[in-house]
Design a protein around this motif. Structure first.
Motif, mmCIF file in Angstrom:
data_model
loop_
_atom_site.group_PDB
_atom_site.id
_atom_site.type_symbol
_atom_site.label_atom_id
_atom_site.label_comp_id
_atom_site.label_asym_id
_atom_site.label_seq_id
_atom_site.Cartn_x
_atom_site.Cartn_y
_atom_site.Cartn_z
ATOM 1 N N ALA A 106 19.863 21.966 7.971
ATOM 2 C CA ALA A 106 20.268 21.215 9.171
ATOM 3 C C ALA A 106 21.215 22.067 10.026
ATOM 4 C CB ALA A 106 20.942 19.902 8.775
ATOM 5 N N ALA A 107 22.203 22.685 9.365
ATOM 6 C CA ALA A 107 23.164 23.507 10.110
ATOM 7 C C ALA A 107 22.475 24.734 10.707
ATOM 8 C CB ALA A 107 24.317 23.922 9.198
ATOM 9 N N ILE A 108 21.599 25.365 9.935
ATOM 10 C CA ILE A 108 20.915 26.558 10.446
ATOM 11 C C ILE A 108 20.088 26.190 11.688
ATOM 12 C CG2 ILE A 108 19.139 28.295 9.918
ATOM 13 C CD1 ILE A 108 20.229 28.155 6.960
ATOM 14 N N ALA A 109 19.429 25.035 11.625
ATOM 15 C CA ALA A 109 18.629 24.600 12.786
ATOM 16 C C ALA A 109 19.534 24.330 13.993
ATOM 17 C CB ALA A 109 17.810 23.363 12.431
ATOM 18 N N LEU A 110 20.691 23.716 13.730
ATOM 19 C CA LEU A 110 21.646 23.476 14.827
ATOM 20 C C LEU A 110 22.098 24.801 15.435
ATOM 21 C CD1 LEU A 110 23.801 21.993 16.545
ATOM 22 C CD2 LEU A 110 25.266 21.989 14.532
ATOM 23 N N TYR A 111 22.400 25.772 14.585
ATOM 24 C CA TYR A 111 22.899 27.052 15.083
ATOM 25 C C TYR A 111 21.806 27.789 15.868
ATOM 26 C CZ TYR A 111 26.733 26.137 11.820
ATOM 27 O OH TYR A 111 27.798 25.562 11.155
ATOM 28 N N GLU A 112 20.582 27.706 15.376
ATOM 29 C CA GLU A 112 19.492 28.376 16.113
ATOM 30 C C GLU A 112 19.284 27.713 17.471
ATOM 31 O OE1 GLU A 112 16.357 28.385 13.206
ATOM 32 O OE2 GLU A 112 16.947 30.390 12.469
ATOM 33 N N LYS A 113 19.377 26.382 17.484
ATOM 34 C CA LYS A 113 19.260 25.665 18.763
ATOM 35 C C LYS A 113 20.401 26.062 19.713
ATOM 36 C CE LYS A 113 18.935 21.059 20.731
ATOM 37 N NZ LYS A 113 18.820 19.611 20.510
ATOM 38 N N SER A 114 21.539 26.453 19.133
ATOM 39 C CA SER A 114 22.708 26.848 19.923
ATOM 40 C C SER A 114 22.724 28.357 20.195
ATOM 41 C CB SER A 114 23.991 26.440 19.186
ATOM 42 O OG SER A 114 23.974 25.069 18.869
ATOM 43 N N ASP A 115 21.566 29.012 19.989
ATOM 44 C CA ASP A 115 21.380 30.443 20.307
ATOM 45 C C ASP A 115 22.065 31.414 19.353
ATOM 46 O OD1 ASP A 115 19.742 29.858 22.456
ATOM 47 O OD2 ASP A 115 21.454 29.654 23.809
ATOM 48 N N PHE A 116 22.336 30.978 18.133
ATOM 49 C CA PHE A 116 22.756 31.924 17.101
ATOM 50 C C PHE A 116 21.496 32.483 16.443
ATOM 51 C CE2 PHE A 116 26.585 29.432 17.532
ATOM 52 C CZ PHE A 116 27.635 30.274 17.161
ATOM 53 N N HIS A 117 21.577 33.736 15.949
ATOM 54 C CA HIS A 117 20.482 34.273 15.162
ATOM 55 C C HIS A 117 21.027 35.059 13.972
ATOM 56 C CE1 HIS A 117 21.373 37.603 17.931
ATOM 57 N NE2 HIS A 117 21.051 38.364 16.907
ATOM 58 N N GLN A 118 20.203 35.170 12.942
ATOM 59 C CA GLN A 118 20.653 35.828 11.712
ATOM 60 C C GLN A 118 20.797 37.337 11.925
ATOM 61 O OE1 GLN A 118 18.371 34.946 8.202
ATOM 62 N NE2 GLN A 118 19.391 36.541 6.991
ATOM 63 N N ILE A 119 21.918 37.896 11.418
ATOM 64 C CA ILE A 119 22.071 39.354 11.452
ATOM 65 C C ILE A 119 22.257 39.943 10.056
ATOM 66 C CG2 ILE A 119 22.912 39.751 13.800
ATOM 67 C CD1 ILE A 119 25.798 39.706 12.472
ATOM 68 N N ASP A 120 22.531 39.102 9.069
ATOM 69 C CA ASP A 120 22.777 39.652 7.739
ATOM 70 C C ASP A 120 22.637 38.545 6.695
ATOM 71 O OD1 ASP A 120 23.377 41.558 5.868
ATOM 72 O OD2 ASP A 120 25.414 41.945 6.569
ATOM 73 N N LEU A 121 22.599 38.980 5.435
ATOM 74 C CA LEU A 121 22.545 38.046 4.313
ATOM 75 C C LEU A 121 23.560 38.527 3.281
ATOM 76 C CD1 LEU A 121 20.745 35.659 3.095
ATOM 77 C CD2 LEU A 121 19.625 37.490 1.811
ATOM 78 N N ARG A 122 24.501 37.650 2.904
ATOM 79 C CA ARG A 122 25.461 38.036 1.856
ATOM 80 C C ARG A 122 25.031 37.367 0.562
ATOM 81 N NH1 ARG A 122 30.915 37.614 5.032
ATOM 82 N NH2 ARG A 122 30.322 39.419 6.247
ATOM 83 N N LYS A 123 24.587 38.208 -0.377
ATOM 84 C CA LYS A 123 23.981 37.661 -1.590
ATOM 85 C C LYS A 123 25.025 37.030 -2.508
ATOM 86 C CE LYS A 123 19.696 40.027 -1.574
ATOM 87 N NZ LYS A 123 18.778 40.962 -2.185
ATOM 88 N N ASN A 124 24.654 35.886 -3.071
ATOM 89 C CA ASN A 124 25.492 35.172 -4.061
ATOM 90 C C ASN A 124 26.927 34.978 -3.567
ATOM 91 O OD1 ASN A 124 23.311 35.206 -5.904
ATOM 92 N ND2 ASN A 124 23.774 37.361 -6.294
ATOM 93 N N TYR A 125 27.057 34.594 -2.342
ATOM 94 C CA TYR A 125 28.370 34.511 -1.696
ATOM 95 C C TYR A 125 29.091 33.201 -2.028
ATOM 96 C CZ TYR A 125 31.774 34.659 2.112
ATOM 97 O OH TYR A 125 32.915 34.668 2.840
ATOM 98 N N TYR A 126 28.354 32.089 -1.959
ATOM 99 C CA TYR A 126 28.995 30.777 -2.161
ATOM 100 C C TYR A 126 28.790 30.276 -3.594
ATOM 101 C CZ TYR A 126 29.013 30.085 2.950
ATOM 102 O OH TYR A 126 29.224 30.191 4.294
ATOM 103 N N PRO A 127 29.834 29.680 -4.177
ATOM 104 C CA PRO A 127 29.591 28.953 -5.437
ATOM 105 C C PRO A 127 28.833 27.670 -5.108
ATOM 106 C CG PRO A 127 31.869 28.665 -4.720
ATOM 107 C CD PRO A 127 31.218 29.580 -3.723
ATOM 108 N N ASN A 128 27.941 27.224 -5.982
ATOM 109 C CA ASN A 128 27.321 25.916 -5.733
ATOM 110 C C ASN A 128 27.673 24.921 -6.838
ATOM 111 O OD1 ASN A 128 25.523 26.426 -7.796
ATOM 112 N ND2 ASN A 128 23.921 27.192 -6.434
ATOM 113 N N LYS A 129 27.260 23.694 -6.598
ATOM 114 C CA LYS A 129 27.654 22.574 -7.468
ATOM 115 C C LYS A 129 27.289 22.825 -8.924
ATOM 116 C CE LYS A 129 27.376 18.038 -5.294
ATOM 117 N NZ LYS A 129 26.322 17.115 -4.892
#
Ligand SMILES: CC(C)(COP(=O)(O)OP(=O)(O)OC[C@H]1O[C@@H](n2cnc3c(N)ncnc32)[C@H](O)[C@@H]1OP(=O)(O)O)[C@@H](O)C(=O)NCCC(=O)NCCS
Length: 153
Positions: A106-129
């Protein structure tokens, strides 16, 4: 209506954050953010429905956090909140950066609609539940709203 976050908004902001994040910011982090960053809220009919925290750095900015109350999502508020918060920045940034969980479609779609685009990927960056890790997508938006200013002598 977009306006700067105030101390009296902290409970409402923290309530929203706790509803939407697995690793929420604390009340004192939000308190600090009022001083340290540009923290805005979107207020509708006297109620805070979302917040957005942007960190201006020289002629750039970082989007640190934003959220809309789950009961108010899907109504265009997130888009409005982000667009108006960016306009509110006093440093007129050339670029705005953000990081987002790869699973947060949902957030990625919002950001793309707001003219953001991906420039990089940080692997294993966030801890998850589940105790694992998740990749972060790094996005940027180039602010070229007023081309005429660029060419003015
Ligand atoms: C991401 C978030 C802020 C979007 O807020 P929102 O008010 O629901 O968004 P909007 O209604 O303004 O939607 C704007 C665009 O976002 C995208 N979007 C929003 N919800 C979506 C969903 N559930 N699935 C896919 N795309 C979605 C769409 O592109 C939408 O544009 P469209 O309506 O023209 O299709 C909200 O889902 C949220 O608070 N999520 C939890 C916190 C979070 O993830 N914050 C961002 C990372 S810190």
């Amino acid at each position: 209506m977009i306006r700067l976050m105030q101390a009296s908004d902290l409970n409402a902001v923290s309530r929203i954050e706790n509803l939407v994040q697995t690793h929420p910011w604390t009340l004192s982090q939000f308190q600090d953010s009022i001083q340290s960053y540009q923290s805005t809220v979107l207020e509708m009919h006297g109620q805070v429905v979302g917040f957005c925290i942007l960190q201006p750095v020289l002629d750039e900015a970082n989007l640190l956090l934003m959220a809309v109350d789950p009961q108010q999502q899907g109504k265009g508020y997130g888009y409005q909140l982000l667009a108006e918060s960016i306009q509110f920045l006093k440093n007129n940034p050339i670029q705005i950066f953000l990081e987002v969980r790869e699973s947060n479609l949902a957030a990625i779609a919002l950001y793309e609609k707001s003219d953001f685009h991906q420039i990089d990927l940080r692997k294993n960056y966030y801890p998850n539940k589940e105790g694992g890790r998740e990749h972060a997508i790094i996005m940027v938006k180039t602010c070229t709203e007023d081309f005429s200013q660029l060419f003015k002598l």
